[in-house]
Design a protein around this motif. Structure first.
Motif, PDB file in Angstrom:
ATOM      1  N   THR A 292       0.779  -1.154  -0.039  1.00  0.00           N
ATOM      2  CA  THR A 292      -0.076  -0.065  -0.115  1.00  0.00           C
ATOM      3  C   THR A 292       0.803   1.314   0.075  1.00  0.00           C
ATOM      4  OG1 THR A 292      -1.850   1.146   1.315  1.00  0.00           O
ATOM      5  CG2 THR A 292      -0.107   0.154   2.274  1.00  0.00           C
TER       6      THR A 292
ATOM      7  N   ASP B 252      -8.306   5.062  -3.404  1.00  0.00           N
ATOM      8  CA  ASP B 252      -7.263   4.486  -4.315  1.00  0.00           C
ATOM      9  C   ASP B 252      -6.084   4.080  -3.583  1.00  0.00           C
ATOM     10  OD1 ASP B 252      -9.413   4.380  -6.211  1.00  0.00           O
ATOM     11  OD2 ASP B 252      -8.523   5.952  -7.038  1.00  0.00           O
ATOM     12  N   CYS B 253      -5.799   5.036  -2.535  1.00  0.00           N
ATOM     13  CA  CYS B 253      -4.293   5.111  -2.013  1.00  0.00           C
ATOM     14  C   CYS B 253      -4.035   3.662  -1.334  1.00  0.00           C
ATOM     15  CB  CYS B 253      -4.236   6.180  -0.776  1.00  0.00           C
ATOM     16  SG  CYS B 253      -4.262   7.689  -1.781  1.00  0.00           S
TER      17      CYS B 253
ATOM     18  N   HIS C 160      -4.947   0.749  -2.132  1.00  0.00           N
ATOM     19  CA  HIS C 160      -5.310  -0.458  -2.797  1.00  0.00           C
ATOM     20  C   HIS C 160      -3.825  -1.082  -3.462  1.00  0.00           C
ATOM     21  CE1 HIS C 160      -9.355   1.036  -3.867  1.00  0.00           C
ATOM     22  NE2 HIS C 160      -9.490   0.551  -2.622  1.00  0.00           N
ATOM     23  N   ALA C 161      -2.954  -0.058  -3.542  1.00  0.00           N
ATOM     24  CA  ALA C 161      -1.624  -1.078  -4.111  1.00  0.00           C
ATOM     25  C   ALA C 161      -0.599   0.148  -3.824  1.00  0.00           C
ATOM     26  CB  ALA C 161      -1.642  -0.952  -5.621  1.00  0.00           C
TER      27      ALA C 161
END
Length: 578
Positions: free
Chosen positions: A278, A291-292, A294-295
């Motif tokens: 993350t 969205d931060c 998620h990946a």
């Protein structure tokens, strides 16, 4: 030409601490590696030099002018250290052997081939030349031991020893953190001159953003074991591309304006192993988006030479530059502390030569000056840790200069917060036990409970069960402040309380001290060599030079229109705030 090339560097011990770092340094270039404590900066440097602590391993690629260092045999690494890669560390006193002279340190570091072992005259000449290169023209310095030298002089000796074998790359790990502003300026200027003359590459590790942006051609910002932003120093300072960089810049105190609030970044640096999938900064980011989490954001190029590991365009934090209400209109009461013609000598050295000053009720007074100016001796005399040779100290009507008359009342009237909280807290006691022990020394009426003290310094009540080793540096300093406030002292003496803290933690601690002065009415005698800090925390400032006051007045007047050449010199040594 690329001198140092680091690709995919990962360092693992019991946990992951450095996670896929890419970094280059060219010949003649200075690259800064910045970030809070725990970001992995020093371990990255140690991995480059092959000096990782026992139990830690590194993977990836590290090459120096094409020579592979990572995975090389120790025999190869020993031949590289000193001769091709040199290290300059934070504390020169810890680097230098106290049993040998300055000249012997340099002679020991000279090349081990050629005439150095056989020709004493050549060795003396070479030592003198190396001393001159770092600005020491007095030949007698070579015969002195480390304890006989000032901090700045010791750092010059350490630099001369590091450069003795003419390395291609110098790794400087916090080389000026413990130095006052003028000495820091001299060492950095010297380092820049030596680098240019030699065409040497420098990897500068620091948490001082002013130093990084003043000294470095390029800056890499490190967080939780990763590089989150990199680019030319000027560009990164003026237009940060990652929220973490923006937060660090917003936390910087200014020497030219008083900020209404000092904003540190909330929370602390996570372990690299806890945020592998993350955005490592998401939990502390004011601009976090769904969205931060998620990946892991990749380090991407946004303009030529500029990289960021943020998905979005950063909104810089505004800095409202006006005096806060607590400092704008100081209205101190009657004098609480009065010092009259105070003198103190140590042998032939005059530490204080007739110092007179006062601190009013509810007032904050700063004492500034270079190392050796007498600042700490002044504090020690007020605290009863040193006996003055002459003069008078009166605190709330109590004469503190009379031997044997201090007693419990003096102890309750004045307390101190020192620079290094780790040495002032008992490691075997929990935070709760430490605070309860301190509170028991106060009067029943003014005594604060452990939960009240923790709340006062912004720590959860659960921290009462922790020991100092389980706390960060900023948390330990908060506990040290809580302990000092446990007896509700009328005067709090702070001796360089934020000198060793990261800029974000420093902002939190300074804002806490502002709150203490405002809400408790505690008077503050604040000792520091950092003029940006003194601007934010004090109403009046006293400038000390060789044990004498050379200038005093309201802090804005002293810093905006200094009248004494020494004060002007101090201000000129402060790196500009980006």
């Amino acid at each position: 030409m690329t001198l140092l090339d680091v690709t995919g560097l990962t360092v693992t011990g019991r946990h992951l601490v450095v996670d896929g770092v890419d970094l280059t340094v060219s010949a003649g270039e200075t690259v800064g590696l910045v970030g809070e404590s725990g970001s992995g900066k020093s371990l990255t440097a140690r991995a480059v030099a092959g000096l990782l602590p026992k139990g830690m391993t590194a993977t990836g690629s590290v090459t120096l002018s094409g020579l592979r260092l990572l995975g090389a045999r120790e025999r190869v690494l020993r031949s590289v250290r000193g001769s091709r890669i040199a290290l300059l560390m934070q504390d020169p006193f810890a680097m230098l052997n106290p049993l040998i002279t300055a000249g012997a340190h340099i002679a020991e570091s000279l090349p081990r081939t050629g005439p150095v072992r056989r020709d004493r005259a050549w060795r003396r000449t070479e030592v003198a030349r190396r001393l001159a290169e770092v600005g020491i023209d007095d030949p007698s310095v070579s015969g002195r031991y480390p304890f006989q030298l000032s901090g700045g002089m010791r750092q010059r000796i350490a630099l001369a020893a590091a450069l003795a074998r003419d390395p291609e790359l110098l790794i400087a790990d916090e080389p000026t953190t413990a130095l006052d502003a003028t000495t820091q300026h001299e060492i950095l200027t010297l380092l820049r001159e030596v680098q240019r003359a030699r065409g040497m590459g420098v990897l500068l590790i620091t948490h001082d953003l002013r130093v990084a942006f003043e000294m470095c051609d390029r800056v890499a910002v490190m967080y939780a074991g990763r590089i989150v932003e990199s680019g030319p120093g000027f560009d990164v300072a003026k237009v940060p591309a990652h929220p973490y960089t923006s937060g660090l810049l917003a936390a910087l105190p200014s020497a030219t304006v008083t900020l209404p609030r000092l904003e540190g970044i909330p929370g602390s640096v996570p372990s690299a192993g806890d945020v592998t999938g993350t955005c490592a900064f998401a939990d502390r980011c004011s601009q976090v988006d769904a969205d931060c989490g998620h990946a892991r954001p990749p380090l991407r190029e946004i303009t030529p030479g500029r990289h960021t590991a943020c998905l979005y365009e950063v909104r810089p934090r505004p800095r409202v530059e006006q005096p806060p209400a607590a400092l704008r209109e100081p209205s101190p009461g009657a004098p609480l502390l009065t010092i009259d013609d105070l003198s103190k000598r140590y042998g032939e050295h005059t530490a204080l030569g007739g110092v007179s000053l006062s601190v009013g009720e509810g007032e904050s007074v700063g004492v500034v000056g270079e190392s050796g100016s007498g600042k700490t001796t002044l504090a020690r005399c007020v605290l009863g840790l040193a006996v003055p040779d002459g003069g008078r100290i009166e605190l709330a009507g109590l004469d503190l200069t009379r031997r044997g008359r201090r007693g419990d009342r003096a102890h309750r009237l004045v307390q101190c917060v020192f620079q290094d909280p780790s040495t002032s807290l008992n490691p075997s006691l929990t935070v709760g036990a430490t605070l309860a022990e301190a509170a028991a020394q106060g009067t029943r009426e003014g005594r604060l409970s452990v939960p009240e003290l923790l709340d006062l310094v912004g720590l959860p009540a659960s921290y009462a069960e922790r020991r100092p080793r389980a706390l960060s540096g900023g948390e330990r300093q908060r506990v040290a402040i809580a302990r000092a406030l446990a007896v509700r002292p009328a005067l709090l003496i702070c001796d360089e309380p934020v000198a060793s803290l990261d800029v974000s933690v420093q902002a939190h601690v300074l804002e806490l001290l502002r709150t203490v002065v405002r809400d408790l009415g505690t008077s503050l005698l604040f000792i520091t060599h950092d003029l940006a800090v003194v601007r934010q925390i004090t109403n009046r400032t006293v400038v000390l030079l060789k044990g004498k006051i050379v200038e005093e007045g309201k802090t804005p007047q002293i810093l905006d229109t200094p009248s004494h050449p020494y004060t002007q010199k101090l201000l000129a040594s402060v790196p500009p705030t980006p």
